[in-house]
Design a protein around this motif. Sequence first.
Motif, PDB file in Angstrom:
ATOM      1  N   ILE A 179       0.832  -1.192   0.000  1.00  0.00           N
ATOM      2  CA  ILE A 179       0.000   0.000   0.000  1.00  0.00           C
ATOM      3  C   ILE A 179       0.869   1.245   0.000  1.00  0.00           C
ATOM      4  CG2 ILE A 179      -1.904  -1.124   1.216  1.00  0.00           C
ATOM      5  CD1 ILE A 179      -0.936   0.357   3.770  1.00  0.00           C
ATOM      6  N   LEU A 180       0.267   2.357  -0.389  1.00  0.00           N
ATOM      7  CA  LEU A 180       0.859   3.682  -0.266  1.00  0.00           C
ATOM      8  C   LEU A 180      -0.136   4.578   0.450  1.00  0.00           C
ATOM      9  CD1 LEU A 180       2.355   4.247  -3.851  1.00  0.00           C
ATOM     10  CD2 LEU A 180       3.582   3.547  -1.794  1.00  0.00           C
ATOM     11  N   ILE A 181       0.375   5.495   1.248  1.00  0.00           N
ATOM     12  CA  ILE A 181      -0.468   6.465   1.929  1.00  0.00           C
ATOM     13  C   ILE A 181      -0.142   7.842   1.376  1.00  0.00           C
ATOM     14  CG2 ILE A 181      -1.120   7.519   4.127  1.00  0.00           C
ATOM     15  CD1 ILE A 181      -1.948   4.640   3.977  1.00  0.00           C
ATOM     16  N   GLY A 182      -1.157   8.559   0.925  1.00  0.00           N
ATOM     17  CA  GLY A 182      -0.974   9.918   0.440  1.00  0.00           C
ATOM     18  C   GLY A 182      -1.718  10.914   1.317  1.00  0.00           C
ATOM     19  N   TYR A 183      -1.220  12.140   1.322  1.00  0.00           N
ATOM     20  CA  TYR A 183      -1.871  13.239   2.050  1.00  0.00           C
ATOM     21  C   TYR A 183      -2.144  14.307   1.001  1.00  0.00           C
ATOM     22  CZ  TYR A 183      -2.706  16.500   5.946  1.00  0.00           C
ATOM     23  OH  TYR A 183      -3.260  17.395   6.838  1.00  0.00           O
ATOM     24  N   ILE A 184      -3.392  14.366   0.549  1.00  0.00           N
ATOM     25  CA  ILE A 184      -3.717  15.063  -0.688  1.00  0.00           C
ATOM     26  C   ILE A 184      -4.664  16.231  -0.421  1.00  0.00           C
ATOM     27  CG2 ILE A 184      -4.482  14.749  -3.059  1.00  0.00           C
ATOM     28  CD1 ILE A 184      -2.226  12.866  -2.260  1.00  0.00           C
ATOM     29  N   PRO A 185      -4.366  17.414  -0.976  1.00  0.00           N
ATOM     30  CA  PRO A 185      -5.273  18.556  -0.809  1.00  0.00           C
ATOM     31  C   PRO A 185      -6.569  18.355  -1.585  1.00  0.00           C
ATOM     32  CG  PRO A 185      -3.526  19.122  -2.343  1.00  0.00           C
ATOM     33  CD  PRO A 185      -3.163  17.782  -1.767  1.00  0.00           C
ATOM     34  N   GLN A 186      -7.622  18.961  -1.110  1.00  0.00           N
ATOM     35  CA  GLN A 186      -8.948  18.765  -1.695  1.00  0.00           C
ATOM     36  C   GLN A 186      -9.005  19.128  -3.176  1.00  0.00           C
ATOM     37  OE1 GLN A 186     -12.759  19.168   0.607  1.00  0.00           O
ATOM     38  NE2 GLN A 186     -12.767  21.158  -0.403  1.00  0.00           N
ATOM     39  N   TYR A 187      -8.224  20.142  -3.587  1.00  0.00           N
ATOM     40  CA  TYR A 187      -8.279  20.547  -4.992  1.00  0.00           C
ATOM     41  C   TYR A 187      -7.620  19.532  -5.930  1.00  0.00           C
ATOM     42  CZ  TYR A 187      -3.884  22.704  -3.319  1.00  0.00           C
ATOM     43  OH  TYR A 187      -2.664  22.961  -2.713  1.00  0.00           O
ATOM     44  N   ASN A 188      -6.984  18.509  -5.402  1.00  0.00           N
ATOM     45  CA  ASN A 188      -6.416  17.438  -6.221  1.00  0.00           C
ATOM     46  C   ASN A 188      -7.145  16.108  -6.016  1.00  0.00           C
ATOM     47  OD1 ASN A 188      -4.451  19.039  -7.425  1.00  0.00           O
ATOM     48  ND2 ASN A 188      -2.900  18.570  -5.889  1.00  0.00           N
ATOM     49  N   VAL A 189      -8.368  16.184  -5.503  1.00  0.00           N
ATOM     50  CA  VAL A 189      -9.146  14.973  -5.232  1.00  0.00           C
ATOM     51  C   VAL A 189     -10.523  15.096  -5.872  1.00  0.00           C
ATOM     52  CG1 VAL A 189     -10.247  13.584  -3.426  1.00  0.00           C
ATOM     53  CG2 VAL A 189      -7.961  14.531  -3.042  1.00  0.00           C
ATOM     54  N   LYS A 190     -10.959  14.029  -6.524  1.00  0.00           N
ATOM     55  CA  LYS A 190     -12.337  14.004  -7.048  1.00  0.00           C
ATOM     56  C   LYS A 190     -12.920  12.613  -6.833  1.00  0.00           C
ATOM     57  CE  LYS A 190     -11.368  12.762 -11.898  1.00  0.00           C
ATOM     58  NZ  LYS A 190     -11.542  13.199 -13.310  1.00  0.00           N
ATOM     59  N   LEU A 191     -14.231  12.556  -6.681  1.00  0.00           N
ATOM     60  CA  LEU A 191     -14.900  11.275  -6.472  1.00  0.00           C
ATOM     61  C   LEU A 191     -14.713  10.357  -7.673  1.00  0.00           C
ATOM     62  CD1 LEU A 191     -18.317  12.196  -4.800  1.00  0.00           C
ATOM     63  CD2 LEU A 191     -16.377  11.022  -3.744  1.00  0.00           C
ATOM     64  N   PHE A 192     -14.595   9.070  -7.390  1.00  0.00           N
ATOM     65  CA  PHE A 192     -14.467   8.060  -8.437  1.00  0.00           C
ATOM     66  C   PHE A 192     -15.520   7.005  -8.141  1.00  0.00           C
ATOM     67  CE2 PHE A 192     -12.477   4.584 -10.814  1.00  0.00           C
ATOM     68  CZ  PHE A 192     -12.037   5.251 -11.949  1.00  0.00           C
ATOM     69  N   GLN A 193     -16.660   7.128  -8.777  1.00  0.00           N
ATOM     70  CA  GLN A 193     -17.829   6.341  -8.415  1.00  0.00           C
ATOM     71  C   GLN A 193     -17.910   5.025  -9.165  1.00  0.00           C
ATOM     72  OE1 GLN A 193     -20.793   9.442  -9.210  1.00  0.00           O
ATOM     73  NE2 GLN A 193     -20.990   9.789  -7.014  1.00  0.00           N
ATOM     74  N   ASP A 194     -18.718   4.128  -8.598  1.00  0.00           N
ATOM     75  CA  ASP A 194     -19.017   2.821  -9.203  1.00  0.00           C
ATOM     76  C   ASP A 194     -17.767   1.972  -9.392  1.00  0.00           C
ATOM     77  OD1 ASP A 194     -21.741   3.598  -9.446  1.00  0.00           O
ATOM     78  OD2 ASP A 194     -21.276   4.651 -11.304  1.00  0.00           O
ATOM     79  N   PHE A 195     -16.860   2.021  -8.423  1.00  0.00           N
ATOM     80  CA  PHE A 195     -15.645   1.227  -8.506  1.00  0.00           C
ATOM     81  C   PHE A 195     -15.210   0.846  -7.098  1.00  0.00           C
ATOM     82  CE2 PHE A 195     -10.923   0.964  -8.620  1.00  0.00           C
ATOM     83  CZ  PHE A 195     -10.810  -0.137  -9.477  1.00  0.00           C
ATOM     84  N   GLN A 196     -14.852  -0.425  -6.922  1.00  0.00           N
ATOM     85  CA  GLN A 196     -14.373  -0.915  -5.637  1.00  0.00           C
ATOM     86  C   GLN A 196     -12.918  -1.341  -5.777  1.00  0.00           C
ATOM     87  OE1 GLN A 196     -16.599  -4.187  -3.974  1.00  0.00           O
ATOM     88  NE2 GLN A 196     -15.225  -4.430  -2.222  1.00  0.00           N
ATOM     89  N   PRO A 197     -11.980  -0.503  -5.355  1.00  0.00           N
ATOM     90  CA  PRO A 197     -10.564  -0.855  -5.496  1.00  0.00           C
ATOM     91  C   PRO A 197     -10.180  -1.988  -4.557  1.00  0.00           C
ATOM     92  CG  PRO A 197     -10.788   1.170  -4.232  1.00  0.00           C
ATOM     93  CD  PRO A 197     -12.160   0.822  -4.729  1.00  0.00           C
ATOM     94  N   ASP A 198      -9.247  -2.790  -4.988  1.00  0.00           N
ATOM     95  CA  ASP A 198      -8.750  -3.902  -4.170  1.00  0.00           C
ATOM     96  C   ASP A 198      -7.431  -3.456  -3.537  1.00  0.00           C
ATOM     97  OD1 ASP A 198      -8.209  -6.306  -2.993  1.00  0.00           O
ATOM     98  OD2 ASP A 198      -7.626  -7.331  -4.854  1.00  0.00           O
ATOM     99  N   ILE A 199      -7.510  -3.004  -2.282  1.00  0.00           N
ATOM    100  CA  ILE A 199      -6.344  -2.464  -1.592  1.00  0.00           C
ATOM    101  C   ILE A 199      -6.119  -3.261  -0.315  1.00  0.00           C
ATOM    102  CG2 ILE A 199      -5.332  -0.411  -0.528  1.00  0.00           C
ATOM    103  CD1 ILE A 199      -7.152   1.290  -2.283  1.00  0.00           C
ATOM    104  N   PRO A 200      -4.908  -3.767  -0.090  1.00  0.00           N
ATOM    105  CA  PRO A 200      -4.631  -4.535   1.133  1.00  0.00           C
ATOM    106  C   PRO A 200      -4.912  -3.719   2.399  1.00  0.00           C
ATOM    107  CG  PRO A 200      -2.833  -4.760  -0.441  1.00  0.00           C
ATOM    108  CD  PRO A 200      -3.743  -3.698  -0.985  1.00  0.00           C
ATOM    109  N   THR A 201      -5.366  -4.377   3.434  1.00  0.00           N
ATOM    110  CA  THR A 201      -5.622  -3.864   4.795  1.00  0.00           C
ATOM    111  C   THR A 201      -6.897  -3.036   4.919  1.00  0.00           C
ATOM    112  OG1 THR A 201      -4.412  -1.738   4.778  1.00  0.00           O
ATOM    113  CG2 THR A 201      -3.106  -3.737   5.147  1.00  0.00           C
TER     114      THR A 201
END
Length: 227
Positions: A179-201
Amino acid sequence: MPHITSGVIMQLALLLSALPAQYLISKWTSGTETQRHIATQRILDTWDSIRKSYLNTAAWVGWLNTWIPKLPSFGEEEEQYQTLEALAIELMMHDNEHGYFAVSKEVRSPRPAYVLHRVGQVVMETQNQMVGVIMGWDAGLRAPPEWIKRKKYSDSELERAKDTPHYRIMFSGPDSSSILIGYIPQYNVKLFQDFQPDIPTLEHYFSHFDGERFVMEEWLQEIYPHD
């Protein structure tokens, strides 16, 4: 870049994780049941992430080259220092006593209206087109000076960032088990709907995916009661 062996990375990881681990262990032996649960889980998650990703030489070096902003290099010693600092900052992403990177256990109540996204939502980080899951948020920038320096903000950009909500987001790492952890400002984030990512933990933080977002476990819901 100096040659980095897996043995060197293991030594650095163990040394740099010693203090965070001691802090978490002290938290585990005190506080409420919820706080002990959080502390215990973070110890397990931190070790799992380091074991699967950051002790993998190719994945770790590749991640450093693409994810963490760099300072100019002034020789081998300077470059080694930057590598150590980068790893220390990354470990701080998992837990730290200052509450940086949205790891604070402070209850987020009331919830500011300008915080547009919620814990458990699937989002895209627009600069690198990476899809992840929101694990937490801060109403404004809350990061150590070393991290801010590496971002190379101009004065105007820094002022904007300070007043912008920032999200702690978990992404899949360089391989399928990391995994990777990011700390991202709101202006660089948008919703990504209808998708379930497979991320460990993810199962440590969420009970299930309801078709739109991941549903928080009770202990995480207590920190973000209005999400």
